[in-house]
Design an enzyme around this catalytic site. Structure first.
Site, short mmCIF file in Angstrom:
data_model
loop_
_atom_site.label_atom_id
_atom_site.label_comp_id
_atom_site.label_asym_id
_atom_site.label_seq_id
_atom_site.Cartn_x
_atom_site.Cartn_y
_atom_site.Cartn_z
N GLU A 97 0.83 -1.20 0.00
CA GLU A 97 0.00 0.00 0.00
C GLU A 97 0.86 1.25 0.00
OE1 GLU A 97 -3.13 -2.02 3.06
OE2 GLU A 97 -2.18 -0.13 3.55
N CYS A 135 3.18 8.54 1.45
CA CYS A 135 3.62 7.61 2.49
C CYS A 135 3.94 6.27 1.82
CB CYS A 135 2.49 7.45 3.51
SG CYS A 135 2.85 6.25 4.79
N CYS A 194 5.75 -7.09 7.66
CA CYS A 194 6.79 -6.64 8.59
C CYS A 194 7.00 -7.71 9.64
CB CYS A 194 6.38 -5.32 9.26
SG CYS A 194 7.63 -4.69 10.42
N CYS A 235 4.59 -5.72 16.10
CA CYS A 235 3.83 -4.82 16.98
C CYS A 235 2.35 -5.24 16.91
CB CYS A 235 4.00 -3.37 16.56
SG CYS A 235 5.73 -2.87 16.42
N CYS A 263 -0.57 -3.23 15.03
CA CYS A 263 -0.31 -2.77 13.66
C CYS A 263 -0.79 -3.81 12.65
CB CYS A 263 1.19 -2.51 13.51
SG CYS A 263 1.71 -2.26 11.80
N SER A 267 10.63 6.59 9.33
CA SER A 267 10.07 6.18 10.61
C SER A 267 10.56 4.79 10.97
CB SER A 267 8.54 6.20 10.54
OG SER A 267 7.97 5.76 11.75
N HIS A 294 5.78 4.98 21.62
CA HIS A 294 4.51 4.43 22.13
C HIS A 294 4.50 4.06 23.61
CE1 HIS A 294 3.46 4.50 17.97
NE2 HIS A 294 4.08 3.40 17.64
N CYS A 315 -1.60 1.69 8.45
CA CYS A 315 -0.72 0.85 7.63
C CYS A 315 -1.20 -0.59 7.56
CB CYS A 315 0.73 1.03 8.07
SG CYS A 315 1.42 0.02 9.33
N1 SAH Z 1 7.97 0.27 10.85
C1 SAH Z 1 8.11 1.67 10.98
C2 SAH Z 1 7.38 2.45 9.92
C3 SAH Z 1 6.03 1.93 9.49
S1 SAH Z 1 4.75 2.01 10.71
C4 SAH Z 1 7.69 2.12 12.36
O1 SAH Z 1 7.15 1.31 13.11
O2 SAH Z 1 7.96 3.26 12.68
C5 SAH Z 1 4.40 3.77 10.69
C6 SAH Z 1 3.80 4.30 11.96
O3 SAH Z 1 2.43 3.86 12.10
C7 SAH Z 1 4.52 3.87 13.23
O4 SAH Z 1 4.69 4.98 14.08
C8 SAH Z 1 3.59 2.86 13.80
O5 SAH Z 1 3.79 2.70 15.18
C9 SAH Z 1 2.25 3.47 13.45
N2 SAH Z 1 1.10 2.58 13.53
C10 SAH Z 1 1.02 1.30 13.16
N3 SAH Z 1 -0.23 0.81 13.40
C11 SAH Z 1 -0.93 1.83 13.92
C12 SAH Z 1 -2.27 1.96 14.38
N4 SAH Z 1 -3.12 0.94 14.35
N5 SAH Z 1 -2.65 3.16 14.86
C13 SAH Z 1 -1.78 4.20 14.90
N6 SAH Z 1 -0.52 4.14 14.49
C14 SAH Z 1 -0.09 2.96 14.01
FE1 SF4 Z 2 6.38 -3.15 11.64
FE2 SF4 Z 2 6.17 -0.55 12.15
FE3 SF4 Z 2 4.00 -2.13 12.10
FE4 SF4 Z 2 5.73 -2.36 14.11
S1 SF4 Z 2 4.49 -0.56 13.62
S2 SF4 Z 2 4.83 -4.06 12.95
S3 SF4 Z 2 7.65 -1.98 13.06
S4 SF4 Z 2 5.31 -1.65 10.39
#
Ligand code: SAH
Ligand code: SF4
Length: 349
Positions: free
Chosen positions: A95, A108, A115, A119, A122, A197, A222, A339
């Site tokens: 995406e 973006c 990944c 997390c 996510c 990021s 976080h 994401c």
């Molecule tokens: N892997 C990298 C970049 C991609 S994620 C990282 O983790 O920074 C981009 C951002 O979206 C990160 O700050 C991540 O913590 C956040 N993110 C992921 N899922 C989310 C969600 N459900 N709500 C809010 N932010 C989220």
């Molecule tokens: Fe990967 Fe970033 Fe999502 Fe964590 S928040 S699972 S590092 S994409």
């Protein structure tokens, strides 16, 4: 592998030069092709009218310009945000999101398919890791949105590597993409308009600090205590907060650039005043800024984003403690711009 066409967007200018030299072309050809790719945004070799016909044919046989195919697009109701599901040559999908906000036109971009960082909140993490993107596949997402904007007489102003994937786990390709997007005779996006990021890969942050780049580093924090961060950002068990903050201080010292900390507010998890105090303690004395974003819902995580009252209360503590922050509105929650979510909606993968 051998039958795969060469992806021209994977090449740096000097690599393009050696490729064309090997085809017995004069050295100025590389700059011509480079401009077709990054200035004119040609999507076929036929359009490269100042190249000899025979060369165009040879390039079309051996290489490819098209790396992405749009398979789904959703737009926010105000039309400001657009999220595309893009199919790669091997059939994998990623995406990318285009956001229009005031004068900014921000793309973006994804850096991996899925990944592996796990997390739990996510959508991309929930999918697991499938593969790294090549530098060309990253760059092509920005080129794609620039074409969309150009159609409207507009242009791209910012790029964030904040889509699917962990850019520092795909270090070489992410860095090559940043260098290519900011190349002075090509795409020419200022490095100050690029943000990377990361979830907080400590050795790679130290390495990035020495690349002599002017990009912004965003760290997805976080949580500001190891107990809590171990739960919601599992890589914290390998790289806990002390070494992470040493790496951040090193980044600021080496680059003179301010660091952004991302904080997705989750009801009852990380939105209490104890975490706000811990955060303030952690970033004291560091050139830093906090971005507060209420968590976006995702399918396999049963927690909710903090409501406005809790967001304000958390922010009030930061105010009191002198921590600079911005409350971000999640643009595109309605279009699953978080994401990894469009891919899940489409049931692909
Ligand atoms: N892997 C990298 C970049 C991609 S994620 C990282 O983790 O920074 C981009 C951002 O979206 C990160 O700050 C991540 O913590 C956040 N993110 C992921 N899922 C989310 C969600 N459900 N709500 C809010 N932010 C989220
Ligand atoms: Fe990967 Fe970033 Fe999502 Fe964590 S928040 S699972 S590092 S994409």
């Amino acid at each position: 592998m051998s039958d795969d066409p060469l992806r021209v967007y994977d090449l740096d200018l000097d690599e393009l030069e050696s490729y064309l030299t090997h085809l017995d072309e004069p050295s100025y050809r590389a700059q011509q092709v480079w401009e077709w790719l990054y200035v004119q945004l040609a999507d076929s070799f036929e359009q490269m009218t100042n190249l000899p016909g025979a060369l165009r044919e040879r390039l079309a046989e051996e290489t490819t310009v098209q790396l992405l195919e749009v398979v789904d697009t959703i737009r926010s109701t105000d039309g400001g945000t657009r999220k595309d599901l893009l199919r790669l040559l091997d059939g994998e999908t990623i995406e990318a999101v285009l956001m229009r906000y005031e004068r900014r036109r921000t793309a973006c971009l994804s850096t991996q398919v899925g990944c592996g960082m796990g997390c739990p909140f996510c959508a991309t993490g929930q999918m697991g890791f499938r593969r790294d993107l090549s530098s060309g596949e990253i760059v092509a997402q920005a080129v794609h949105f620039t074409r969309v904007l150009r159609h409207e007489g507009d242009s791209l102003t910012n790029v964030v590597l904040m889509g699917m994937g962990e850019p520092l786990a795909n270090y070489e390709a992410s860095l090559a993409a940043i260098r290519r997007l900011s190349h002075p005779t090509g795409f020419r996006l200022g490095q100050r308009h690029i943000t990377l990021s990361t979830v907080g890969l400590v050795p790679e942050i130290h390495r990035l600090a020495r690349e002599e780049l002017q990009i912004t580093l965003a760290v997805s924090l976080h949580a500001a205590t190891d107990d809590l961060r171990n739960q919601i950002v599992p890589i914290n068990r390998r790289y806990p907060l002390d070494p992470l903050f040493d790496a951040c201080a090193d980044y600021v010292e080496q680059t003179g650039r301010r660091i952004s900390f991302e904080w997705a507010l989750i009801t009852g998890v990380n939105d209490g005043s104890e975490q706000a105090h811990a955060l303030a303690n952690r970033i004291q004395g560091l050139l830093a800024h906090v971005n507060l974003i209420p968590l976006n819902p995702s399918p396999d995580y049963q927690r909710e984003g903090s409501n406005r009252i809790h967001v304000r209360a958390f922010a009030a503590v930061l105010d009191q403690l002198g921590v600079p922050y911005t409350i971000r509105v999640r643009r595109g929650t309605a279009i699953q711009a978080g994401c990894g979510q469009l891919r899940q909606r489409s049931g692909r993968g």
